[in-house]
Design a protein around this motif. Structure first.
Motif, PDB file in Angstrom:
ATOM      1  N   ARG A 154       4.396 -10.025  43.532  1.00 23.36           N
ATOM      2  CA  ARG A 154       2.973  -9.853  43.321  1.00 23.36           C
ATOM      3  C   ARG A 154       2.650  -8.389  43.092  1.00 23.36           C
ATOM      4  O   ARG A 154       3.249  -7.500  43.686  1.00 23.36           O
ATOM      5  N   PRO A 155       1.677  -8.104  42.232  1.00 22.01           N
ATOM      6  CA  PRO A 155       1.303  -6.698  41.988  1.00 22.01           C
ATOM      7  C   PRO A 155       0.832  -5.985  43.248  1.00 22.01           C
ATOM      8  O   PRO A 155       1.089  -4.791  43.420  1.00 22.01           O
ATOM      9  N   ALA A 156       0.148  -6.708  44.141  1.00 28.04           N
ATOM     10  CA  ALA A 156      -0.328  -6.070  45.368  1.00 28.04           C
ATOM     11  C   ALA A 156       0.834  -5.608  46.233  1.00 28.04           C
ATOM     12  O   ALA A 156       0.775  -4.536  46.861  1.00 28.04           O
ATOM     13  N   ARG A 157       1.896  -6.404  46.277  1.00 28.80           N
ATOM     14  CA  ARG A 157       3.064  -6.018  47.080  1.00 28.80           C
ATOM     15  C   ARG A 157       3.773  -4.820  46.464  1.00 28.80           C
ATOM     16  O   ARG A 157       4.256  -3.937  47.176  1.00 28.80           O
ATOM     17  N   VAL A 158       3.834  -4.771  45.146  1.00 25.65           N
ATOM     18  CA  VAL A 158       4.440  -3.614  44.479  1.00 25.65           C
ATOM     19  C   VAL A 158       3.643  -2.341  44.774  1.00 25.65           C
ATOM     20  O   VAL A 158       4.202  -1.281  45.071  1.00 25.65           O
ATOM     21  N   LEU A 159       2.320  -2.465  44.702  1.00 28.71           N
ATOM     22  CA  LEU A 159       1.482  -1.303  45.001  1.00 28.71           C
ATOM     23  C   LEU A 159       1.618  -0.871  46.445  1.00 28.71           C
ATOM     24  O   LEU A 159       1.598   0.334  46.748  1.00 28.71           O
ATOM     25  N   LEU A 160       1.786  -1.830  47.359  1.00 27.65           N
ATOM     26  CA  LEU A 160       1.966  -1.491  48.769  1.00 27.65           C
ATOM     27  C   LEU A 160       3.247  -0.699  48.989  1.00 27.65           C
ATOM     28  O   LEU A 160       3.258   0.327  49.689  1.00 27.65           O
ATOM     29  N   HIS A 161       4.337  -1.155  48.368  1.00 23.58           N
ATOM     30  CA  HIS A 161       5.609  -0.449  48.521  1.00 23.58           C
ATOM     31  C   HIS A 161       5.550   0.936  47.875  1.00 23.58           C
ATOM     32  O   HIS A 161       6.124   1.905  48.397  1.00 23.58           O
ATOM     33  N   LEU A 162       4.879   1.041  46.745  1.00 23.75           N
ATOM     34  CA  LEU A 162       4.735   2.356  46.118  1.00 23.75           C
ATOM     35  C   LEU A 162       3.915   3.297  46.987  1.00 23.75           C
ATOM     36  O   LEU A 162       4.220   4.492  47.102  1.00 23.75           O
ATOM     37  N   PHE A 163       2.883   2.767  47.605  1.00 16.32           N
ATOM     38  CA  PHE A 163       2.056   3.589  48.496  1.00 16.32           C
ATOM     39  C   PHE A 163       2.851   4.053  49.707  1.00 16.32           C
ATOM     40  O   PHE A 163       2.783   5.226  50.111  1.00 16.32           O
ATOM     41  N   LEU A 164       3.626   3.149  50.322  1.00 25.75           N
ATOM     42  CA  LEU A 164       4.429   3.513  51.494  1.00 25.75           C
ATOM     43  C   LEU A 164       5.501   4.531  51.128  1.00 25.75           C
ATOM     44  O   LEU A 164       5.744   5.496  51.883  1.00 25.75           O
ATOM     45  N   ALA A 165       6.142   4.342  49.975  1.00 29.02           N
ATOM     46  CA  ALA A 165       7.155   5.305  49.545  1.00 29.02           C
ATOM     47  C   ALA A 165       6.540   6.665  49.261  1.00 29.02           C
ATOM     48  O   ALA A 165       7.097   7.712  49.615  1.00 29.02           O
TER      49      ALA A 165
END
Length: 307
Positions: free
Chosen positions: A27-38
């Protein structure tokens, strides 16, 4: 041996009809979450990585090519120079002389108050906890002037090298114990309330004294909370510079946080050398954390779940 029956023998049709496990869609939201955490983790680590990079480069190279450049060579020369020029062994000894007694005294006194407040019922029980907790809300800058004058008035001939509470390791130990006890009492009292009262009641019926109930029954059960507090106190007291610079005037008596100023000259300061010295001063706190990591994590998660 009898052949397997039709009811039990697997067939190709049943194996083909078995549902296959599919990976959930990305999901795009999960990708954005991982990018934010990284990105957040990288932002936190960037100053540390930059300090390590600067400490490994000689100042002559960075002054010529700039800090944002590819290095010609990396070495540990800045670390050895910072260790010797700042006289770190001497200041490490001063810090141990302050931090170790302060941590032990804070944990012991705070556990005594927390035991009495959590295991005995009296009228001023809640008021006592509120007084200790309110001490954490008082800014240090508010009381620095009266404390400074008080330290100058207290004479301790033969006990401290200065003959006063001012400019002594004892003065820093006492001020750390006073300011850190409120938080420790709050944490330990809440943890001790979670312990079954039947433990101390049974010990009281068997004739155990109050000291024995505290020392042999309650205190061993508080080991995770004590380890977590010991880790936090060690880091806080070790990194303190405010009280040291106000309550100590002699440079030889200051803790390790003041050793870095020995790396700064009157007319010139080597930033790479200072970065190496700052990284060296952070090593003891890392050692304390990794030594008590398991107890620290278990202490932080106390009360997170019940069962």
């Amino acid at each position: 041996m009898s052949a397997p029956t039709a009811a039990t023998a697997p067939t190709a049709s049943t194996a083909a009809s078995a549902p296959q496990r599919r990976r959930p869609p990305v999901r795009p939201a999960r990708v954005l979450l991982h990018l934010f955490l990284a990105g957040t983790a990288l932002a936190w680590l960037a100053p540390l990585l930059w300090a390590v990079y600067a400490a490994l480069r000689p100042y002559a190279e960075t002054s010529t090519k700039g800090y944002v450049s590819w290095p010609d060579r990396l070495s540990l020369g800045n670390f050895s120079d910072a260790f010797t020029q700042s006289e770190m062994p001497h200041y490490f000894g001063n810090t141990l002389l302050i931090a170790v007694p302060a941590v032990l005294l804070t944990l012991f006194l705070s556990s005594c108050v927390a035991f009495y407040a959590s295991r005995f019922d009296f009228r001023l029980n809640l008021a006592l906890l509120l007084v200790f907790t309110a001490g954490n809300l008082l800014p240090q800058q508010v009381v620095i002037t009266p404390l400074y004058r008080l330290y100058l008035l207290v004479d301790l001939p033969g006990i401290t090298a200065s003959g006063k509470l001012y400019d002594s390791a004892l003065g820093l130990v006492l001020i750390h114990v006073a300011f850190q006890s409120g938080f420790c009492v709050f944490v330990l009292s809440n943890y001790m309330r979670m312990l079954p009262h039947e433990l101390t009641e049974a010990a009281l019926v068997d004739g155990a004294s109050v000291w024995r109930m505290y020392w042999q029954i309650v205190l061993p059960l508080c080991r995770p909370a004590m380890a977590a507090l010991a880790t936090l106190l060690s880091i806080w007291i070790y990194n303190d510079f405010f009280w040291a610079i106000v309550l100590i005037s002699t440079g030889e008596n200051m803790p390790i946080t003041s050793a870095l100023k020995n790396l700064s000259g009157q007319y010139f300061t080597d930033p790479n050398l200072v970065a190496a010295g700052a990284l060296l001063t952070a090593i003891p706190t890392l050692i304390v954390y990794f030594a008590l990591q398991r107890q620290f994590v278990s202490g932080l998660t106390l009360g997170a779940s019940k069962g």
